[in-house]
Design a protein around this motif. Structure first.
Motif: not given
Length: 718
Positions: A239-244, A272-277
């Motif tokens: 859950x870091x740059x990979x997820x972004x 949704x992921x971008x806003x959360x991460x």
């Protein structure tokens, strides 16, 4: 059952016990979808088919949603104003043309070894696969050279470049059936490849080589790859740059093709992921929480791509995405050296989110050029990347930033420079702790110093070298002794928990005022020691570093200073209880004195143990000079290190001070004399010019030592 398998099962059961219900539900859904993939039950979903009129759809509908650059005819602009860029693009495209034969996309380009074709879940990239580093084959299969081929076609009209790009995509599809092989193993790698493919096909839309049949084949594979990312995002594994990066690919693909059912779902999840991460991973001061300068650039690159596309399509992303991304760009501006190169903090994998021009982030100009165009900032440089993303309007004037000092308290970075000219000196003080513990890219480098002049590394971060297949080298390059800080009792500041993770944090605190930075960490709390470092700018290109160690007991202290590969020591003296070395050609001097006697040595390319190495890029390493100065004794203990990059390098002499654990020195220049006293209680600096005290700085109780009669007498005599 063999012991390694038993240990693996224990780890899995332990991990299961730590999972929260949301993660368990996610993994159950993911496992179910994986089984559908295993039996090929998702490959025939009509929602994931491009359709027979896909090229017409791309031309008439989807292309209008892609970036401004590919929609404009930039050939005339480049030919008129930037002919050297056109020539360079053509020369690079010529090198990318295959001399003959088909690319084997499973062949390690470094070792020549072939990765076996297995179902994608069968690989563990952190294991030593017969000496193969999975990153080598992943880097090739990002296909970041394909947009450069497409760019060359759009600027020159040479159909060979378009034909080569299309042939390589079709060859990849034939060799990589869905979900089979190492090239389906990582969702991030698939995401980066998908972004590369989208740039390639939209740049090549008018070309003869990208015909209807090729468009359908490429479109089918592109949709399957993005659907794979959609179902296998790294929310609980990386859950870091990979997820972004994965979220960015879903957002871009989802927005460009959002009139279709599946892409609409990608868009919703990606946004949704971008806003959360960005809220989770980007600290309040705009620095990526992994505390890696390289991965900070990765994250910024992904966010910029998303923001530009969102604005062009009036997609309502949360305002926090823009606000934090602008802060990220500001950090890169101050972090970059005067020549625009990126200092290495934490891991460096040598890659890039999109490689239209620059292939990595070692040069920051391209990334900041895109940021300048999007944020409409004049203090970021302009290069060709901005034209490809934003079109002609992005290329405007450039101004010079004004601040020469910046502090990022949440991350723990302090930055000073003598100016913004190409020959300026530039210092970075890492007064923070570790970044993310699991899956992070930070190093055990708290209180490390980096120093450069005119872009030349003087005190360097040794870099990364490799992630996998050489654990002893991986451990060295992320260790405390590989950084410009102090090792206590031969221990790292944190304990490793694998290739990327750490078992514990490094609690650290930093503060600053004009010209003064201070940091301390508790990474050695288990030893009963707290390390504090003060960095004081005493001239435009001169600094003094005051280290003190508080606590109890007797300990060893190893001061490490790693010099850049271009530093050549011309003098190395050990006298007066301290050490001094100079590089006359680079205009650099370092002197070190401590409250306990020092034993100093220069190390170069040692292997038992590993010491004296620098990595300028992933996969490369070379010997470099390291100063190791060792002291032993009771705490409290202190040390003073003097750094100079100016033409008037001072002469320094140690002074006797009647206090345990304290150290004092006098520095003499052509125009003034300085006295410095450091103790566990504080630090004091006084400047005398023509017999008159012209400047004084004191913190803590060190001022009492300055009043010592013996110290004053020695200072007067000097």
């Amino acid at each position: 059952m063999p012991q390694p398998e038993i240990a693996g099962l224990r780890r899995k059961f332990h991990r299961l016990g730590t999972m929260r219900p949301r993660e368990i539900a996610h993994r159950i859904r993911e496992k179910g979808y994986t089984e559908l993939e295993r039996f090929g039950l998702v490959r025939n979903d009509p929602e994931l088919r491009a359709g027979p009129q896909f090229k017409r759809y791309l031309t008439n509908t989807a292309a209008g949603r892609f970036y401004a650059g590919p929609r404009e005819n930039l050939r005339e602009l480049f030919a008129e104003r930037f002919p050297a860029w056109v020539e360079r693009a053509g020369e690079e495209a010529e090198r990318l043309l295959r001399p003959g034969g088909e690319v084997d996309w499973h062949r390690d380009p470094v070792t020549g070894q072939i990765w076996e074709r297995l179902f994608w879940t069968a690989y563990n990239p952190e294991l030593n696969h017969a000496g193969r580093d999975v990153k080598n084959v992943h880097e090739l299969n990002r296909h970041q050279h394909l947009p450069r081929l497409a760019k060359a076609w759009s600027l020159t009209g040479d159909e060979r470049y378009a034909a080569e790009a299309v042939a390589q995509m079709l060859g990849w599809i034939e060799q990589n059936p869905p979900d089979m092989g190492i090239n389906w193993q990582s969702s991030l790698e698939i995401a980066i490849r998908a972004i590369s493919w989208m740039w390639t096909i939209f740049l090549l839309l008018p070309s003869e080589s990208f015909g209807d049949a090729a468009a359908v084949t490429v479109g089918d594979s592109l949709f399957l790859q993005l659907e794979h990312v959609f179902h296998h995002t790294s929310e609980f594994s990386s859950p870091n740059t990979h997820l972004i990066g994965e979220a960015a690919a879903l957002f871009i693909g989802g927005l460009v093709f959002n009139d279709r059912k599946r892409p609409a779902a990608w868009l919703e999840k990606g946004a949704s992921l971008l806003e959360a991460e960005i809220e989770k991973q980007i600290l309040s001061d705009g620095v990526d929480a992994e505390l890696s300068s390289y991965y900070h650039c990765y994250a910024l690159d992904f966010f910029l791509q998303v923001l530009i596309l969102a604005e062009q399509n009036q997609y309502p992303l949360e305002s926090i995405v823009r606000e934090k991304a602008e802060g990220m760009a500001g950090f890169v501006t101050h972090l970059a050296r005067p020549d625009g190169s990126l200092p290495l903090l934490g891991d460096d994998d040598g890659g890039r989110a999109l490689a239209l021009h620059e292939r990595n982030y070692h040069a920051t100009a391209g990334l900041l050029s895109v940021a300048a165009g999007y944020f409409r900032r004049d203090d970021f440089k302009r290069t060709e990347e901005a034209l490809w993303f934003l079109g002609r309007e992005a290329f405007e004037k450039k101004a010079t930033p004004q601040r020469t000092e910046a502090f990022y308290p949440a991350a723990g970075y302090a930055i000073q420079r003598s100016g913004w000219n190409d020959d300026a000196s530039h210092l970075i003080f890492d007064c923070g702790g570790l970044g993310m513990l699991t899956g992070g890219h930070s190093h055990a480098d708290s209180l490390s110093i980096l120093l450069s002049k005119g872009g030349r590394e003087l005190l360097a971060d040794p870099g990364t070298f490799v992630y996998n297949c050489a654990p002893e080298w991986r451990n060295y390059f992320r260790s405390t002794r590989a950084h410009n800080t102090v090792v206590v009792d031969e221990r790292d500041q944190a304990e490793r928990a694998g290739t990327f993770a750490w078992k514990n944090t490094i609690p650290a605190r930093g503060r600053h005022c004009d010209g003064y930075f201070e940091g301390e960490h508790d990474g050695y709390a288990s030893l009963g020691v707290t390390h504090r470092r003060r960095v004081i700018r005493i001239g435009p290109e001169d600094w003094v570093i005051a280290d003190d160690f508080r606590g109890s007991g007797s300990h060893t202290f190893d001061f490490h200073y790693h010099f850049g590969p271009d530093v050549h020591i011309t003098t190395f003296n050990q006298e007066d209880g301290g050490t001094r070395l100079d590089d006359v050609r680079a205009g650099f001097a370092l002197a070190l004195y401590a409250s306990h006697s020092l034993r100093t040595e220069l190390l170069f390319g040692e292997t038992a143990p590993i010491e004296g190495w620098t990595s300028r890029g992933y996969g490369d390493k070379e010997p470099s000079i390291t100063l190791r100065a060792s002291a032993a004794g009771e705490v409290p203990a202190t040390a003073l290190t003097f750094l100079s990059t100016g033409t008037d390098r001072p002469s320094i002499r140690r002074l006797f001070v009647n206090a345990p654990g304290a150290v004092a020195c006098v520095s003499r220049c052509a125009t003034h004399k300085d006295i410095f006293v450091a103790s566990a209680g504080g630090f004091c600096w006084t400047r005398v010019r023509d017999g008159i005290v012209g400047k004084a700085f004191s913190i803590g109780t060190a001022i009492n030592l300055l009043e010592d009669a013996a110290v004053c007498a020695q200072f007067a005599e000097s």
